[in-house]
Design a protein around this motif. Structure first.
Motif, PDB file in Angstrom:
ATOM      1  N   CYS A 327     -10.622 -17.892   2.173  1.00 41.07           N
ATOM      2  CA  CYS A 327     -10.217 -16.801   3.072  1.00 41.07           C
ATOM      3  C   CYS A 327     -11.438 -15.919   3.330  1.00 41.07           C
ATOM      4  O   CYS A 327     -12.246 -15.684   2.430  1.00 41.07           O
ATOM      5  N   TYR A 328     -11.536 -15.418   4.551  1.00 36.99           N
ATOM      6  CA  TYR A 328     -12.728 -14.658   4.931  1.00 36.99           C
ATOM      7  C   TYR A 328     -12.312 -13.358   5.596  1.00 36.99           C
ATOM      8  O   TYR A 328     -11.531 -13.354   6.547  1.00 36.99           O
ATOM      9  N   GLY A 329     -12.858 -12.252   5.090  1.00 31.56           N
ATOM     10  CA  GLY A 329     -12.395 -10.930   5.464  1.00 31.56           C
ATOM     11  C   GLY A 329     -12.943 -10.369   6.751  1.00 31.56           C
ATOM     12  O   GLY A 329     -12.843  -9.154   6.970  1.00 31.56           O
ATOM     13  N   ASP A 330     -13.506 -11.183   7.619  1.00 35.79           N
ATOM     14  CA  ASP A 330     -13.973 -10.730   8.923  1.00 35.79           C
ATOM     15  C   ASP A 330     -13.327 -11.621   9.986  1.00 35.79           C
ATOM     16  O   ASP A 330     -13.704 -12.776  10.158  1.00 35.79           O
ATOM     17  N   LYS A 331     -12.342 -11.063  10.701  1.00 38.30           N
ATOM     18  CA  LYS A 331     -11.559 -11.881  11.640  1.00 38.30           C
ATOM     19  C   LYS A 331     -12.388 -12.389  12.806  1.00 38.30           C
ATOM     20  O   LYS A 331     -12.074 -13.444  13.381  1.00 38.30           O
ATOM     21  N   HIS A 332     -13.450 -11.667  13.174  1.00 39.39           N
ATOM     22  CA  HIS A 332     -14.293 -12.130  14.280  1.00 39.39           C
ATOM     23  C   HIS A 332     -15.086 -13.375  13.880  1.00 39.39           C
ATOM     24  O   HIS A 332     -15.247 -14.303  14.669  1.00 39.39           O
ATOM     25  N   VAL A 333     -15.564 -13.399  12.641  1.00 39.20           N
ATOM     26  CA  VAL A 333     -16.290 -14.561  12.140  1.00 39.20           C
ATOM     27  C   VAL A 333     -15.350 -15.746  11.985  1.00 39.20           C
ATOM     28  O   VAL A 333     -15.694 -16.891  12.315  1.00 39.20           O
ATOM     29  N   VAL A 334     -14.138 -15.484  11.499  1.00 38.46           N
ATOM     30  CA  VAL A 334     -13.165 -16.553  11.258  1.00 38.46           C
ATOM     31  C   VAL A 334     -12.894 -17.340  12.539  1.00 38.46           C
ATOM     32  O   VAL A 334     -12.710 -18.569  12.497  1.00 38.46           O
ATOM     33  N   ASN A 335     -12.881 -16.668  13.673  1.00 39.59           N
ATOM     34  CA  ASN A 335     -12.572 -17.335  14.942  1.00 39.59           C
ATOM     35  C   ASN A 335     -13.574 -18.428  15.305  1.00 39.59           C
ATOM     36  O   ASN A 335     -13.268 -19.314  16.102  1.00 39.59           O
ATOM     37  N   ASP A 336     -14.757 -18.379  14.707  1.00 37.58           N
ATOM     38  CA  ASP A 336     -15.793 -19.359  15.038  1.00 37.58           C
ATOM     39  C   ASP A 336     -15.781 -20.586  14.121  1.00 37.58           C
ATOM     40  O   ASP A 336     -16.569 -21.521  14.345  1.00 37.58           O
ATOM     41  N   TYR A 337     -14.932 -20.587  13.092  1.00 38.39           N
ATOM     42  CA  TYR A 337     -14.935 -21.692  12.110  1.00 38.39           C
ATOM     43  C   TYR A 337     -13.488 -22.085  11.808  1.00 38.39           C
ATOM     44  O   TYR A 337     -12.726 -21.297  11.232  1.00 38.39           O
ATOM     45  N   ASP A 338     -13.133 -23.306  12.163  1.00 32.56           N
ATOM     46  CA  ASP A 338     -11.734 -23.707  12.013  1.00 32.56           C
ATOM     47  C   ASP A 338     -11.336 -23.963  10.566  1.00 32.56           C
ATOM     48  O   ASP A 338     -10.153 -24.132  10.271  1.00 32.56           O
ATOM     49  N   TRP A 339     -12.295 -23.969   9.647  1.00 30.18           N
ATOM     50  CA  TRP A 339     -11.965 -24.226   8.247  1.00 30.18           C
ATOM     51  C   TRP A 339     -11.848 -22.948   7.410  1.00 30.18           C
ATOM     52  O   TRP A 339     -11.478 -23.017   6.230  1.00 30.18           O
ATOM     53  N   LEU A 340     -12.136 -21.808   7.999  1.00 36.62           N
ATOM     54  CA  LEU A 340     -11.951 -20.533   7.308  1.00 36.62           C
ATOM     55  C   LEU A 340     -10.519 -20.033   7.519  1.00 36.62           C
ATOM     56  O   LEU A 340     -10.004 -20.057   8.639  1.00 36.62           O
ATOM     57  N   TRP A 341      -9.897 -19.570   6.428  1.00 39.41           N
ATOM     58  CA  TRP A 341      -8.586 -18.943   6.551  1.00 39.41           C
ATOM     59  C   TRP A 341      -8.768 -17.480   6.931  1.00 39.41           C
ATOM     60  O   TRP A 341      -9.703 -16.822   6.467  1.00 39.41           O
ATOM     61  N   PRO A 342      -7.892 -16.946   7.783  1.00 32.22           N
ATOM     62  CA  PRO A 342      -8.011 -15.544   8.213  1.00 32.22           C
ATOM     63  C   PRO A 342      -7.921 -14.577   7.033  1.00 32.22           C
ATOM     64  O   PRO A 342      -7.538 -14.961   5.926  1.00 32.22           O
ATOM     65  N   PRO A 343      -8.288 -13.308   7.269  1.00 31.27           N
ATOM     66  CA  PRO A 343      -8.243 -12.315   6.188  1.00 31.27           C
ATOM     67  C   PRO A 343      -6.904 -12.309   5.462  1.00 31.27           C
ATOM     68  O   PRO A 343      -5.842 -12.385   6.082  1.00 31.27           O
ATOM     69  N   LEU A 344      -6.977 -12.214   4.151  1.00 26.53           N
ATOM     70  CA  LEU A 344      -5.787 -12.231   3.304  1.00 26.53           C
ATOM     71  C   LEU A 344      -5.334 -10.797   3.028  1.00 26.53           C
ATOM     72  O   LEU A 344      -6.144  -9.938   2.672  1.00 26.53           O
ATOM     73  N   THR A 345      -4.053 -10.541   3.201  1.00 25.15           N
ATOM     74  CA  THR A 345      -3.508  -9.210   2.952  1.00 25.15           C
ATOM     75  C   THR A 345      -3.476  -8.916   1.460  1.00 25.15           C
ATOM     76  O   THR A 345      -2.898  -9.680   0.684  1.00 25.15           O
ATOM     77  N   GLN A 346      -4.112  -7.833   1.062  1.00 26.31           N
ATOM     78  CA  GLN A 346      -4.052  -7.357  -0.316  1.00 26.31           C
ATOM     79  C   GLN A 346      -3.192  -6.099  -0.367  1.00 26.31           C
ATOM     80  O   GLN A 346      -3.472  -5.123   0.324  1.00 26.31           O
ATOM     81  N   VAL A 347      -2.152  -6.131  -1.172  1.00 27.13           N
ATOM     82  CA  VAL A 347      -1.307  -4.964  -1.390  1.00 27.13           C
ATOM     83  C   VAL A 347      -1.955  -4.131  -2.495  1.00 27.13           C
ATOM     84  O   VAL A 347      -1.899  -4.472  -3.668  1.00 27.13           O
ATOM     85  N   TRP A 348      -2.625  -3.065  -2.071  1.00 32.05           N
ATOM     86  CA  TRP A 348      -3.428  -2.241  -2.987  1.00 32.05           C
ATOM     87  C   TRP A 348      -2.938  -0.802  -2.920  1.00 32.05           C
ATOM     88  O   TRP A 348      -2.923  -0.190  -1.845  1.00 32.05           O
ATOM     89  N   GLY A 349      -2.528  -0.255  -4.055  1.00 31.85           N
ATOM     90  CA  GLY A 349      -1.878   1.048  -4.052  1.00 31.85           C
ATOM     91  C   GLY A 349      -2.779   2.244  -4.214  1.00 31.85           C
ATOM     92  O   GLY A 349      -2.351   3.368  -3.991  1.00 31.85           O
ATOM     93  N   ASN A 350      -4.046   2.027  -4.655  1.00 33.09           N
ATOM     94  CA  ASN A 350      -4.950   3.148  -4.928  1.00 33.09           C
ATOM     95  C   ASN A 350      -4.276   4.151  -5.860  1.00 33.09           C
ATOM     96  O   ASN A 350      -4.290   5.362  -5.630  1.00 33.09           O
ATOM     97  N   GLN A 351      -3.702   3.640  -6.950  1.00 31.79           N
ATOM     98  CA  GLN A 351      -2.942   4.465  -7.886  1.00 31.79           C
ATOM     99  C   GLN A 351      -3.742   4.717  -9.163  1.00 31.79           C
ATOM    100  O   GLN A 351      -4.476   3.844  -9.632  1.00 31.79           O
ATOM    101  N   GLN A 352      -3.545   5.910  -9.745  1.00 30.85           N
ATOM    102  CA  GLN A 352      -4.285   6.296 -10.949  1.00 30.85           C
ATOM    103  C   GLN A 352      -3.409   6.337 -12.199  1.00 30.85           C
ATOM    104  O   GLN A 352      -3.918   6.539 -13.304  1.00 30.85           O
ATOM    105  N   THR A 353      -2.112   6.158 -12.060  1.00 30.33           N
ATOM    106  CA  THR A 353      -1.206   6.160 -13.209  1.00 30.33           C
ATOM    107  C   THR A 353      -0.340   4.911 -13.195  1.00 30.33           C
ATOM    108  O   THR A 353      -0.082   4.338 -12.127  1.00 30.33           O
ATOM    109  N   VAL A 354       0.125   4.522 -14.381  1.00 32.05           N
ATOM    110  CA  VAL A 354       1.000   3.353 -14.479  1.00 32.05           C
ATOM    111  C   VAL A 354       2.281   3.598 -13.695  1.00 32.05           C
ATOM    112  O   VAL A 354       2.769   2.727 -12.967  1.00 32.05           O
ATOM    113  N   GLU A 355       2.830   4.808 -13.814  1.00 31.30           N
ATOM    114  CA  GLU A 355       4.076   5.139 -13.118  1.00 31.30           C
ATOM    115  C   GLU A 355       3.894   5.041 -11.599  1.00 31.30           C
ATOM    116  O   GLU A 355       4.735   4.473 -10.897  1.00 31.30           O
TER     117      GLU A 355
END
Length: 455
Positions: A327-355
């Motif tokens: 997977c490659y995190g630049d969608k413009h670059v991905v369009n030029d290579y048929d073997w690259l998977w588009p950017p992968l969604t990361q669910v990131w919370g930017n959290q500082q506590t367990v709760e």
């Protein structure tokens, strides 16, 4: 209506069978370290014992104990071995105990310690065991374990599952690990290092998703690290944000060696960000992609662009023989290579506590039912805490090791009991501090059983 009842009964049956009895014990490795007086060395990678009693409320634990061994106590030649530690009076239904037994960085069993030698498939135990006894009888046993070929080992059970429906264990900032033994100086890197095993060891343990952020450094000496097209491999590094940590060539070599040794395993490399040296420099992307193509050309699995669904099944992947997803995190670059998977969604919370992290993940994992991405069926839960800039400056949270320690053991239980149903990829810091590789394996069996009854 009848089909719904059958599915419900199957779900209950799977949960019961895969849990075994109501008592469970498992072993992990602490991410914490402690200094040695008058010495630059530190003690780290200490064994942890975890237990979970999902038993009726009136169950008594007074006759329950856990014995910890540093060799297989059931082996014939070890029948007289004594436990290193005995935990008694386990009154609480859930808990953990951090021992002073140092795991360190032992040789990997089954021939997996050498990256170019013959290795045995299947799981293998390191010399650390925990046995749960009740009234003198063994109820549960666990070892510190590697799962180098778990996908192909389970091919009959999970081969029909699409790659986007599997629960896949991964690491966050996979290339940000310590080279060599830990020292007190590493206190200054408390917010840079996210793993304590190299990528080869991560993969051998069972990790199948690698989160990679790459920087380009034109002023680094070239040496002789040139590929066939004259690209300077040594100028590419794996970064933690803007700080370079590990040469990219080291990561690529580990992945290639592992794919050669474990010929049924599927690995996902997510080149998620490019924090240094790439902005406005498309030629540097092309150089990096040329290196990846040269290194992995015969192993790269192409995506099905524009096809909705959860991606190819494991059986489809094995039939085609291509087992590396990039997977490659630049969608413009991905369009030029048929073997690259588009950017992968990361669910990131930017959290500082367990709760805060768990509240965020509760909501986001539930939303996964509504999450549609026709470009890339894969998505990742980033299950780690994130320090604020002030935390780093004043060391308010104690570092990433302490943050990982506070969250990892709780992740094991949450994913095992609730989140496994909708999770695809889950990435953590200091992955040996949780048991998500085991949870992923068991969850995929449950997903497969449910999927088959829905057909």
């Amino acid at each position: 209506m009848q089909k719904g009842i059958v599915l419900l009964l199957l779900h209950v049956f799977c949960d019961t069978v895969l849990a075994g009895q109501c008592e469970k014990v498992w072993v992990t490795v602490s991410s914490l370290w402690r200094p040695i007086a008058a010495c630059d060395k530190v003690v780290d990678a200490e064994l942890e014992i975890n237990w979970e009693f999902d038993c009726p409320a009136d169950t008594k634990y007074s006759d329950t104990q856990i014995k910890v061994f540093t060799a297989d106590p059931l082996a014939a030649h070890n029948k007289m071995i004594k436990p290193e530690l005995i935990l008694t009076s386990l009154q609480r239904p859930r808990g953990y105990y951090r021992t002073n037994i140092t795991v360190g960085r032992p040789p990997l069993p089954g021939g997996w310690d050498t990256k170019d030698g013959a290795a045995l498939p299947g799981p293998h135990c390191l010399d650390y065991y925990a046995i749960l006894y009740k009234d003198g009888h063994i109820f549960s046993m666990a070892c510190l374990q590697i799962w180098p070929t778990w996908m192909y080992d389970m091919r009959r059970e999970i081969g029909m599952l699409p790659i986007g429906s599997l629960m896949i264990p991964g690491t966050h900032n996979s290339g940000c690990y310590k080279h060599g033994d830990l020292t007190r100086r590493d206190a200054f890197q408390r917010y840079l290092l996210t793993q304590d095993r190299d990528v080869w060891t991560q993969l051998v343990h069972g990790i199948r998703y690698l989160d990679i952020r790459v920087g380009y450094y034109p002023s680094i000496p070239n040496g002789t690290a040139l590929d066939e097209e004259g690209n300077h491999v040594s100028r590419f590094w794996v970064n933690h944000d803007v700080i370079r940590i590990t040469p990219l060539s080291e990561i690529l070599k580990d992945v290639r060696n592992f794919l050669d040794a474990a010929r049924g395993e599927v690995v996902i490399m997510d080149f998620h960000r490019f924090p240094v040296g790439f902005e406005g420099r498309p030629n540097r992307h092309r150089k990096l992609i040329a290196i990846l193509h040269r290194e992995f050309e015969k192993l790269i699995l192409k995506p099905d662009r524009g096809v909705e669904g959860l991606g190819p099944t494991l059986n489809d992947i094995w039939t085609g023989g291509k087992r590396l997803i990039i997977c490659y995190g630049d969608k413009h670059v991905v369009n030029d290579y048929d073997w690259l998977w588009p950017p992968l969604t990361q669910v990131w919370g930017n959290q500082q506590t367990v709760e805060g992290l768990f509240e965020y993940l509760d909501e986001e994992i539930l939303r996964s039912k509504r999450r549609k991405n026709s470009q890339n069926p894969l998505w990742a839960v980033m299950a780690e805490l994130t320090p604020f800039p002030l935390d780093i400056f004043f060391n308010l949270s104690g570092g990433l090791r302490q943050m990982a320690d506070s969250v990892n053991r709780n992740l094991t239980v949450k994913f095992q009991e609730e989140w496994w149903k909708e999770t695809n990829i889950v990435a953590t810091d200091f992955f040996l501090g949780n048991d998500l590789i085991w949870v992923s394996r068991m969850s995929n069996i449950k997903k497969s059983n449910i999927a088959q009854w829905r057909l």
